[in-house]
Design a protein around this motif. Structure first.
Motif, PDB file in Angstrom:
ATOM      1  N   ALA A  45       0.896  -1.281  -0.045  1.00  0.00           N
ATOM      2  CA  ALA A  45       0.084  -0.068   0.041  1.00  0.00           C
ATOM      3  C   ALA A  45       0.818   1.191  -0.289  1.00  0.00           C
ATOM      4  N   VAL A 139      -2.430  -2.610  -3.449  1.00  0.00           N
ATOM      5  CA  VAL A 139      -3.700  -2.113  -3.225  1.00  0.00           C
ATOM      6  C   VAL A 139      -3.926  -1.126  -4.398  1.00  0.00           C
ATOM      7  N   GLY A 143      -6.530   0.856   1.536  1.00  0.00           N
ATOM      8  CA  GLY A 143      -6.003  -0.304   2.224  1.00  0.00           C
ATOM      9  C   GLY A 143      -7.162  -0.868   2.875  1.00  0.00           C
ATOM     10  N   ASN A 149      -7.932  -6.211   0.491  1.00  0.00           N
ATOM     11  CA  ASN A 149      -7.573  -6.477   1.876  1.00  0.00           C
ATOM     12  C   ASN A 149      -8.625  -7.688   2.401  1.00  0.00           C
ATOM     13  N   LYS A 181      -4.403   3.551   4.923  1.00  0.00           N
ATOM     14  CA  LYS A 181      -3.043   2.619   4.483  1.00  0.00           C
ATOM     15  C   LYS A 181      -2.842   1.470   5.535  1.00  0.00           C
TER      16      LYS A 181
END
Length: 264
Positions: A45, A139, A143, A149, A181
């Motif tokens: 990320a 990403v 995030g 995720n 993030k």
């Protein structure tokens, strides 16, 4: 379905728009047998440099003998670049075949997936089919609520340089953006951080690591020793690693390379 038809389908109207959240991706992947649970990841990320960092990581891991998947966003020239294995992007035939597999599950969802969520599901199936040892997963946005995720705790969560980006979705301060993030940090995983000049950003990442029992590793830019740069790239040393070479130019790329080496 051909590769061209697959791309047209993925980019079609029903999937358009950015809607952060994990539930649609989780539902879609569950219908597909949860391929992400059978893979191992390095999750990347950040605001700046995550594309370069992900590409360098994938290249190093491949040279080390692993079968490495790479998922990027956006692509540079052609759509197929979004997902590749050992430097070879997905073929049109494979893209069409896997999209055809994902299509019925996606169309049965009451709340249909976005374009990026659909691509993420296709990529996970592709990486599983290709027998990837590791997947370097970039990403899309933020995030914490990015569709990537949904993965289990990664081998490493890498957070590149953080700045002001996507403020409408992620927040209007560096600290708020850093929290989004840092959402890729999962309990027990290792975290590699590009150090930020803003103390608030560093505090946010440290706090999330403490809360989730994640070990934090920070790149040390003072340990970078530039040796040579030219149109062919840069030579440098970092910590115990001597006389390395990257084809990318700019001091920022040396800092990204330091993050890669900490991750390795």
């Amino acid at each position: 379905m051909t590769g061209k038809e697959a791309i047209a389908y993925i980019e079609s109207v029903p999937w358009q728009g950015t809607r952060l959240g994990l539930e649609r991706t989780r539902q879609l992947l569950a219908e597909l047998g949860n391929p992400e649970q059978k893979l191992r990841f390095v999750h990347v990320a950040g605001t700046n440099g995550k594309g370069s960092t992900a590409a360098m990581l994938a290249a190093v891991l491949q040279r080390a003998g692993y079968t490495v998947g790479l998922y990027i966003s956006p692509f540079l020239q052609v759509f197929n670049e979004r997902m590749s294995v050992n430097g070879e992007m997905i073929s049109d035939a494979m893209l069409g075949e896997i999209t055809e597999q994902v299509r019925p599950a996606a169309e049965e969802m009451a709340d249909p997936p976005t374009e990026f969520e659909l691509m993420t599901a296709i990529a996970f199936l592709y990486f599983l089919r290709q027998g990837c040892d590791l997947v370097v997963l970039e990403v899309g946005m933020g995030g914490r609520l990015d569709s990537t995720n949904v993965i289990p705790p990664p081998e490493a969560a890498v957070i590149c340089n953080i700045g002001m980006d996507h403020m409408r979705e992620l927040g209007d301060t560096l600290e708020k953006i850093a929290y989004e993030k840092a959402g890729i940090i999962k309990p027990g995983c290792d975290v590699v951080l590009y150090p930020n000049e803003d103390a608030g950003v560093m505090d946010v990442v440290r706090r999330v690591c403490r809360e989730r029992g994640a070990a934090l590793h920070t790149a040390d830019f003072s340990a970078l020793r530039p040796l040579e740069d030219s149109i062919h790239g840069q030579r440098f040393s970092y910590r115990q690693y001597e006389d390395l070479h990257i084809r990318l130019l700019g001091a920022h790329q040396l800092r990204n390379a330091a993050v890669v080496l900490e991750t390795v």
